[in-house]
Design an enzyme around this catalytic site. Sequence first.
Site, PDB file in Angstrom:
ATOM      1  CB  CYS A   7     -33.043  28.190  78.210  1.00 28.61           C
ATOM      2  SG  CYS A   7     -34.526  28.057  77.177  1.00 28.61           S
ATOM      3  CG  ASP A  30     -38.375  19.157  90.787  1.00 29.93           C
ATOM      4  OD1 ASP A  30     -39.193  19.544  89.942  1.00 29.93           O
ATOM      5  OD2 ASP A  30     -38.080  19.821  91.807  1.00 29.93           O
ATOM      6  CG  ASN A  86     -48.046  22.232  87.369  1.00 29.91           C
ATOM      7  OD1 ASN A  86     -49.107  21.655  87.569  1.00 29.91           O
ATOM      8  ND2 ASN A  86     -47.016  22.129  88.193  1.00 29.91           N
ATOM      9  N   GLY A  92     -49.961  26.463  89.284  1.00 28.94           N
ATOM     10  CA  GLY A  92     -48.742  26.437  90.094  1.00 28.94           C
ATOM     11  C   GLY A  92     -47.478  26.390  89.261  1.00 28.94           C
ATOM     12  CB  THR A  94     -42.602  28.027  89.634  1.00 26.42           C
ATOM     13  OG1 THR A  94     -42.024  26.725  89.494  1.00 26.42           O
ATOM     14  CG2 THR A  94     -43.640  28.010  90.752  1.00 26.42           C
ATOM     15  CG  HIS A  97     -38.325  25.613  78.971  1.00 24.50           C
ATOM     16  ND1 HIS A  97     -37.175  26.068  78.327  1.00 24.50           N
ATOM     17  CD2 HIS A  97     -38.587  24.400  78.446  1.00 24.50           C
ATOM     18  CE1 HIS A  97     -36.763  25.162  77.465  1.00 24.50           C
ATOM     19  NE2 HIS A  97     -37.600  24.135  77.511  1.00 24.50           N
ATOM     20  CG  HIS A  99     -41.501  21.724  83.427  1.00 22.62           C
ATOM     21  ND1 HIS A  99     -41.686  23.086  83.248  1.00 22.62           N
ATOM     22  CD2 HIS A  99     -41.994  21.428  84.647  1.00 22.62           C
ATOM     23  CE1 HIS A  99     -42.247  23.584  84.338  1.00 22.62           C
ATOM     24  NE2 HIS A  99     -42.450  22.608  85.198  1.00 22.62           N
ATOM     25  CG  HIS A 101     -43.654  18.106  87.396  1.00 19.82           C
ATOM     26  ND1 HIS A 101     -42.776  18.536  88.357  1.00 19.82           N
ATOM     27  CD2 HIS A 101     -44.201  19.233  86.871  1.00 19.82           C
ATOM     28  CE1 HIS A 101     -42.804  19.868  88.424  1.00 19.82           C
ATOM     29  NE2 HIS A 101     -43.663  20.307  87.529  1.00 19.82           N
TER      30      HIS A 101
HETATM   31  P1  DGP Z   1     -43.589  23.942  87.893  1.00 18.17           P
HETATM   32  O1  DGP Z   1     -44.108  24.362  89.223  1.00 18.17           O
HETATM   33  O2  DGP Z   1     -44.494  22.943  87.191  1.00 18.17           O
HETATM   34  O3  DGP Z   1     -43.221  25.109  86.996  1.00 18.17           O
HETATM   35  O4  DGP Z   1     -42.262  23.133  88.230  1.00 18.17           O
HETATM   36  C1  DGP Z   1     -40.992  23.673  88.204  1.00 18.17           C
HETATM   37  C2  DGP Z   1     -40.096  22.658  88.867  1.00 18.17           C
HETATM   38  O5  DGP Z   1     -38.759  22.980  88.546  1.00 18.17           O
HETATM   39  C3  DGP Z   1     -40.180  22.663  90.396  1.00 18.17           C
HETATM   40  O6  DGP Z   1     -40.660  21.393  90.840  1.00 18.17           O
HETATM   41  C4  DGP Z   1     -38.763  22.886  90.871  1.00 18.17           C
HETATM   42  C5  DGP Z   1     -37.937  22.656  89.623  1.00 18.17           C
HETATM   43  N1  DGP Z   1     -36.764  23.507  89.519  1.00 18.17           N
HETATM   44  C6  DGP Z   1     -36.741  24.865  89.560  1.00 18.17           C
HETATM   45  N2  DGP Z   1     -35.489  25.310  89.422  1.00 18.17           N
HETATM   46  C7  DGP Z   1     -34.696  24.202  89.284  1.00 18.17           C
HETATM   47  C8  DGP Z   1     -33.305  24.020  89.083  1.00 18.17           C
HETATM   48  O7  DGP Z   1     -32.507  24.946  89.023  1.00 18.17           O
HETATM   49  N3  DGP Z   1     -32.868  22.731  88.985  1.00 18.17           N
HETATM   50  C9  DGP Z   1     -33.718  21.659  89.056  1.00 18.17           C
HETATM   51  N4  DGP Z   1     -33.169  20.456  88.946  1.00 18.17           N
HETATM   52  N5  DGP Z   1     -35.036  21.812  89.220  1.00 18.17           N
HETATM   53  C10 DGP Z   1     -35.522  23.071  89.329  1.00 18.17           C
END
Ligand code: DGP
Length: 113
Positions: A7, A30, A86, A92, A94, A97, A99, A101
């Site tokens: 957000c 990412d 995910n 996994g 993290t 919100h 999303h 990939h």
């Molecule tokens: P998931 O594990 O599916 O919740 O993927 C979260 C992804 O978000 C992980 O691959 C790293 C990415 N990520 C986390 N924080 C940030 C950020 O501040 N900026 C960007 N560009 N990606 C982020």
Amino acid sequence: MENCIFCKIIAGEIPSAKVYEDEDMLVFRDINPQAKVHCLCVPKSHFATLAEMNAEQAEILKKCFVKIPGLAKSLGLENGYRLIVNQGKDAGQTVFHLHIHILGGQDMGEKLI
Ligand code: DGP
């Protein structure tokens, strides 16, 4: 949503390498790429997982999936790409919100990841 990193990225409070944006979604690179090309397609409306998604958000998610093939082409992913969504801790996830990939730019192999 307070304390949600995506957000904050959507609101422009945290910088990101933007690939595409419209009223419904933001697509950015990412921060920790797992493939040569690794982007995240993020619906602007906050919901953590599919289990919490309402009907309006489902329409937005549909728009994300409709948009992704064209984006993939513009990212040079004509040979294919992998989408991962995910759901929860065991998967996994993290960032809670939802999303998508978008991974590619290389042979992703036949295994899960
Ligand atoms: P998931 O594990 O599916 O919740 O993927 C979260 C992804 O978000 C992980 O691959 C790293 C990415 N990520 C986390 N924080 C940030 C950020 O501040 N900026 C960007 N560009 N990606 C982020």
